[in-house]
Motif scaffolding. Structure first.
Motif, mmCIF file in Angstrom:
data_model
loop_
_atom_site.group_PDB
_atom_site.id
_atom_site.type_symbol
_atom_site.label_atom_id
_atom_site.label_comp_id
_atom_site.label_asym_id
_atom_site.label_seq_id
_atom_site.Cartn_x
_atom_site.Cartn_y
_atom_site.Cartn_z
ATOM 1 N N LEU A 28 -5.690 -2.595 -12.883
ATOM 2 C CA LEU A 28 -4.391 -2.450 -12.049
ATOM 3 C C LEU A 28 -4.076 -0.905 -11.390
ATOM 4 C CD1 LEU A 28 -1.319 -4.391 -12.217
ATOM 5 C CD2 LEU A 28 -0.910 -2.091 -12.276
ATOM 6 N N ILE A 29 -4.432 -0.033 -12.362
ATOM 7 C CA ILE A 29 -4.147 1.277 -11.797
ATOM 8 C C ILE A 29 -5.434 1.656 -11.233
ATOM 9 C CG2 ILE A 29 -4.183 3.735 -12.708
ATOM 10 C CD1 ILE A 29 -2.861 2.746 -15.339
ATOM 11 N N ALA A 30 -6.588 1.632 -11.646
ATOM 12 C CA ALA A 30 -7.779 1.910 -10.751
ATOM 13 C C ALA A 30 -7.878 1.320 -9.148
ATOM 14 C CB ALA A 30 -9.132 1.687 -11.391
ATOM 15 N N TRP A 31 -7.699 0.061 -9.235
ATOM 16 C CA TRP A 31 -7.623 -0.555 -7.857
ATOM 17 C C TRP A 31 -6.452 -0.320 -7.245
ATOM 18 C CZ3 TRP A 31 -11.937 -1.886 -5.275
ATOM 19 C CH2 TRP A 31 -12.989 -2.140 -5.929
ATOM 20 N N GLY A 32 -5.438 -0.034 -7.832
ATOM 21 C CA GLY A 32 -3.999 0.330 -7.153
ATOM 22 C C GLY A 32 -4.272 1.822 -6.508
ATOM 23 N N LEU A 33 -4.960 2.492 -7.330
ATOM 24 C CA LEU A 33 -5.299 3.916 -6.627
ATOM 25 C C LEU A 33 -6.017 3.950 -5.517
ATOM 26 C CD1 LEU A 33 -5.472 6.215 -9.665
ATOM 27 C CD2 LEU A 33 -3.555 6.121 -7.936
ATOM 28 N N ILE A 34 -7.107 3.017 -5.691
ATOM 29 C CA ILE A 34 -8.030 2.784 -4.268
ATOM 30 C C ILE A 34 -7.285 2.215 -3.389
ATOM 31 C CG2 ILE A 34 -10.005 1.250 -3.698
ATOM 32 C CD1 ILE A 34 -11.207 1.748 -6.420
ATOM 33 N N GLY A 35 -6.486 1.450 -3.653
ATOM 34 C CA GLY A 35 -5.599 0.603 -2.393
ATOM 35 C C GLY A 35 -4.515 1.595 -1.858
ATOM 36 N N TRP A 36 -4.119 2.500 -2.781
ATOM 37 C CA TRP A 36 -3.149 3.321 -2.035
ATOM 38 C C TRP A 36 -3.906 4.452 -1.127
ATOM 39 C CZ3 TRP A 36 -2.807 8.986 -3.914
ATOM 40 C CH2 TRP A 36 -1.721 9.434 -3.459
ATOM 41 N N GLY A 37 -5.054 4.898 -1.647
ATOM 42 C CA GLY A 37 -6.043 5.759 -0.928
ATOM 43 C C GLY A 37 -6.428 5.008 0.498
ATOM 44 N N LEU A 38 -6.402 3.933 0.551
ATOM 45 C CA LEU A 38 -6.930 3.122 1.782
ATOM 46 C C LEU A 38 -5.579 2.973 2.561
ATOM 47 C CD1 LEU A 38 -9.416 0.289 0.453
ATOM 48 C CD2 LEU A 38 -9.928 2.638 1.729
ATOM 49 N N ASP A 39 -4.630 2.836 1.911
ATOM 50 C CA ASP A 39 -3.489 2.841 2.701
ATOM 51 C C ASP A 39 -3.015 4.254 3.446
ATOM 52 O OD1 ASP A 39 -2.300 0.171 2.333
ATOM 53 O OD2 ASP A 39 -1.278 0.711 0.745
ATOM 54 N N LEU A 40 -3.387 5.228 2.712
ATOM 55 C CA LEU A 40 -3.022 6.505 3.422
ATOM 56 C C LEU A 40 -4.011 6.854 4.828
ATOM 57 C CD1 LEU A 40 -2.494 8.833 0.503
ATOM 58 C CD2 LEU A 40 -0.648 8.209 2.154
ATOM 59 N N LEU A 41 -5.324 6.347 4.387
ATOM 60 C CA LEU A 41 -6.406 6.552 5.614
ATOM 61 C C LEU A 41 -6.172 5.839 6.568
ATOM 62 C CD1 LEU A 41 -9.738 6.738 3.025
ATOM 63 C CD2 LEU A 41 -8.513 8.568 4.514
ATOM 64 N N LEU A 42 -5.638 4.451 6.227
ATOM 65 C CA LEU A 42 -5.458 3.456 7.344
ATOM 66 C C LEU A 42 -4.170 3.303 7.980
ATOM 67 C CD1 LEU A 42 -8.050 0.762 5.796
ATOM 68 C CD2 LEU A 42 -8.656 2.571 7.445
ATOM 69 N N ASP A 43 -3.219 4.085 7.261
ATOM 70 C CA ASP A 43 -1.919 3.914 7.924
ATOM 71 C C ASP A 43 -1.387 2.506 7.775
ATOM 72 O OD1 ASP A 43 0.499 5.059 8.602
ATOM 73 O OD2 ASP A 43 0.044 4.850 10.794
ATOM 74 N N THR A 44 -1.715 2.050 6.651
ATOM 75 C CA THR A 44 -0.871 0.654 6.233
ATOM 76 C C THR A 44 -0.120 0.579 5.066
ATOM 77 O OG1 THR A 44 -2.843 -0.046 4.729
ATOM 78 C CG2 THR A 44 -2.920 -0.547 7.325
ATOM 79 N N ARG A 45 0.448 -0.405 4.675
ATOM 80 C CA ARG A 45 1.329 -0.307 3.399
ATOM 81 C C ARG A 45 1.056 -1.621 2.541
ATOM 82 N NH1 ARG A 45 5.451 3.002 3.827
ATOM 83 N NH2 ARG A 45 6.060 3.630 6.001
ATOM 84 N N TRP A 46 0.023 -2.435 2.859
ATOM 85 C CA TRP A 46 -0.083 -3.663 1.933
ATOM 86 C C TRP A 46 -1.579 -3.678 1.230
ATOM 87 C CZ3 TRP A 46 -5.003 -6.047 3.112
ATOM 88 C CH2 TRP A 46 -5.578 -5.681 4.441
#
Length: 77
Positions: A28-46
Motif C-alpha cells: 500500500l505504501i510503495a504503490w501509493g507513493l508511486i501513484g502519488w508521484g504519477l499524480d504530481l507528474l500528470l496533474d491528476t488526483r486519482w
C-alpha cells in the motif's frame, strides 16, 4: 542451529499474521507513493488511490503465496 529464532513471548500464529499485515501495508505504501508521484507528474488526483489499492491487493496475494510455500516447506522437514 534453528533457522528461525523465535521470541519467547511470540505465539505460533503471530508471525504469519504479522508478515501478512506487513506485506499489505508495504504494498500500500510503495504503490501509493508511486501513484502519488504519477499524480504530481500528470496533474491528476486519482492515480494515488488506484496505486494504493493495487499495492494492497498485490501485498495480499504475495503474502498468501509465501504462506502457502512456507507451509509446504515446513511439512517436508
Amino acid at each position: 542451529m534453528e533457522a528461525h529464532a523465535k521470541h519467547p513471548d511470540e505465539m505460533p500464529h503471530e508471525r504469519p499474521v504479522r508478515e501478512f499485515i506487513n506485506y499489505i501495508v508495504g504494498g500500500l505504501i510503495a504503490w501509493g507513493l508511486i501513484g502519488w508521484g504519477l499524480d504530481l507528474l500528470l496533474d491528476t488526483r486519482w492515480i494515488l488511490f488506484v496505486g494504493a489499492l493495487l499495492g494492497a491487493t498485490a501485498g495480499y496475494f504475495l503474502a498468501s503465496h509465501h504462506q502457502r510455500h512456507r507451509r509446504r516447506e515446513d511439512s517436508t522437514e
